[in-house]
Design a protein around this motif. Structure first.
Motif, PDB file in Angstrom:
ATOM      1  N   SER A  67       0.844  -1.200   0.000  1.00  0.00           N
ATOM      2  CA  SER A  67       0.000   0.000   0.000  1.00  0.00           C
ATOM      3  C   SER A  67       0.879   1.251   0.000  1.00  0.00           C
ATOM      4  O   SER A  67       1.870   1.328   0.731  1.00  0.00           O
ATOM      5  CB  SER A  67      -0.899   0.006   1.239  1.00  0.00           C
ATOM      6  OG  SER A  67      -1.591   1.234   1.333  1.00  0.00           O
ATOM      7  N   ALA A  99      -0.795   4.267   0.298  1.00  0.00           N
ATOM      8  CA  ALA A  99      -1.768   5.273   0.733  1.00  0.00           C
ATOM      9  C   ALA A  99      -1.114   6.340   1.589  1.00  0.00           C
ATOM     10  O   ALA A  99      -1.532   7.509   1.569  1.00  0.00           O
ATOM     11  CB  ALA A  99      -2.899   4.588   1.499  1.00  0.00           C
ATOM     12  N   GLU A 100      -0.092   5.961   2.334  1.00  0.00           N
ATOM     13  CA  GLU A 100       0.612   6.935   3.182  1.00  0.00           C
ATOM     14  C   GLU A 100       1.186   8.085   2.354  1.00  0.00           C
ATOM     15  O   GLU A 100       1.315   9.219   2.849  1.00  0.00           O
ATOM     16  CB  GLU A 100       1.736   6.217   3.939  1.00  0.00           C
ATOM     17  CG  GLU A 100       2.615   7.114   4.764  1.00  0.00           C
ATOM     18  CD  GLU A 100       3.781   6.375   5.398  1.00  0.00           C
ATOM     19  OE1 GLU A 100       4.656   7.028   5.994  1.00  0.00           O
ATOM     20  OE2 GLU A 100       3.812   5.121   5.281  1.00  0.00           O
ATOM     21  N   TYR A 101       1.519   7.806   1.107  1.00  0.00           N
ATOM     22  CA  TYR A 101       2.100   8.819   0.231  1.00  0.00           C
ATOM     23  C   TYR A 101       1.072   9.414  -0.737  1.00  0.00           C
ATOM     24  O   TYR A 101       1.441  10.156  -1.651  1.00  0.00           O
ATOM     25  CB  TYR A 101       3.263   8.219  -0.560  1.00  0.00           C
ATOM     26  CG  TYR A 101       4.379   7.724   0.335  1.00  0.00           C
ATOM     27  CD1 TYR A 101       5.333   8.595   0.850  1.00  0.00           C
ATOM     28  CD2 TYR A 101       4.461   6.374   0.694  1.00  0.00           C
ATOM     29  CE1 TYR A 101       6.342   8.131   1.676  1.00  0.00           C
ATOM     30  CE2 TYR A 101       5.469   5.912   1.517  1.00  0.00           C
ATOM     31  CZ  TYR A 101       6.406   6.797   2.009  1.00  0.00           C
ATOM     32  OH  TYR A 101       7.409   6.343   2.840  1.00  0.00           O
ATOM     33  N   ASN A 155      -1.846   9.203  -7.879  1.00  0.00           N
ATOM     34  CA  ASN A 155      -2.272  10.114  -6.815  1.00  0.00           C
ATOM     35  C   ASN A 155      -3.331  11.075  -7.354  1.00  0.00           C
ATOM     36  O   ASN A 155      -3.722  11.021  -8.515  1.00  0.00           O
ATOM     37  CB  ASN A 155      -1.076  10.861  -6.219  1.00  0.00           C
ATOM     38  CG  ASN A 155      -0.392  11.779  -7.231  1.00  0.00           C
ATOM     39  OD1 ASN A 155      -0.906  12.016  -8.318  1.00  0.00           O
ATOM     40  ND2 ASN A 155       0.773  12.301  -6.868  1.00  0.00           N
ATOM     41  N   ASP A 157      10.634   2.087   1.515  1.00  0.00           N
ATOM     42  CA  ASP A 157       9.505   1.521   2.264  1.00  0.00           C
ATOM     43  C   ASP A 157       8.946   0.290   1.556  1.00  0.00           C
ATOM     44  O   ASP A 157       8.621  -0.719   2.189  1.00  0.00           O
ATOM     45  CB  ASP A 157       8.402   2.569   2.437  1.00  0.00           C
ATOM     46  CG  ASP A 157       8.689   3.529   3.575  1.00  0.00           C
ATOM     47  OD1 ASP A 157       9.706   3.329   4.270  1.00  0.00           O
ATOM     48  OD2 ASP A 157       7.914   4.482   3.764  1.00  0.00           O
TER      49      ASP A 157
END
Length: 274
Positions: free
Chosen positions: A177, A179-181, A205, A262
């Motif tokens: 995932s 989503a954090e970015y 995004n 990551d």
């Protein structure tokens, strides 16, 4: 319009109108038939090993009105021509065998001839990390600008997508995932790799910028995270447990390296040691 009709991309109203026109236009009908034959031939060449129905979502039916099977006929070649070609290749092979027997002891002293013969093809098939990154970069450059068909299987069928690509690559895959970015999964597709299938997962995004994660088998057990630059594109690549990964994105993404590290950690790598 005829090409869109063959690919099933026309709206229903236009499709019906064109079908009515084809009934009275033999020239257009012949062109449609030629397009369908060409399409079937290309699919036969590129997807000859594909299992029927494996690209469809579970439970999905075959599309209605699909083109009928088409046989592509090739002109026959006289038997004497084939025999002559075969004899020529036998002669060339014998000459290469003699040359190899003479050269292997000089190029690899102390190495058994049979081992040298086996190792040479394996070395030819191996791919450098830089070549792997270049392949991923090209795939990003080709598919990231695509608006209508950026992926083969969308994120709505993520479970099917992961199972399908895992089966084709012969190893369990997972989709990290981002989503954090601010990136969500668009979907993925199957691509050709150096020695077998490769997978590409695409993210996007809110600004429309896209990242792709390219995955393929690797002959290397572990490689550190490295960077490939090409124009306005950046690709961070590495390998873990004989699987190569490459995260590609635009130069304007300032956190691309952080995202790559990551992702590397999420997929079993240890970027902190590099």
């Amino acid at each position: 319009m005829l090409g869109a009709f063959v690919d099933g991309e026309l709206p229903a109203g236009e499709c019906e109108a064109l079908q009515a026109r084809l009934a009275d236009d033999p020239r257009a009908a012949a062109r449609v038939a030629a397009y369908r034959a060409q399409k079937a031939a290309l699919q036969a060449l590129c997807e000859g090993a594909r299992v029927a129905g494996e690209d469809a979502a579970p439970g999905a039916a075959e599309p209605a009105g699909s083109a009928p099977a088409v046989f592509v006929l090739r002109a026959g070649v006289p038997w004497w021509w084939r025999a002559g070609i075969a004899a020529s290749w036998v002669a060339v092979g014998a000459g290469l065998a003699v040359a190899a027997t003479a050269l292997v002891p000089r190029l690899a002293p102390g190495l058994a001839p049979e081992l040298a013969a086996v190792s040479a093809p394996a070395a030819a098939r191996s791919e450098t990390p830089e070549a792997f990154a270049r392949r991923a970069d090209i795939a990003y450059a080709v598919y990231s600008p695509e608006q209508r068909h950026p992926v083969e299987v969308g994120a709505a069928d993520e479970a099917h997508l992961v199972a399908w690509l895992s089966r084709r690559l012969g190893k369990p895959l997972s989709v990290p995932s981002l989503a954090e970015y601010g990136y969500t999964l668009v979907g993925g597709r199957l691509l050709p790799g150096n020695t077998g299938p490769a997978a590409q997962f695409m993210y996007e995004n809110d600004a429309g910028e896209r990242l792709t994660l390219y995955v393929a088998s690797s002959a290397r057990d572990r490689d550190p995270v490295r960077l490939l630059r090409d124009g306005n594109r950046r690709t961070f690549y590495w390998s873990t447990e004989r699987t190569g990964y490459a995260l590609s994105g635009p130069q304007t993404e300032p956190k691309l390296r952080e995202i790559a590290l990551d992702v590397c950690g999420a997929l079993g790598g240890k970027p902190g040691q590099w």
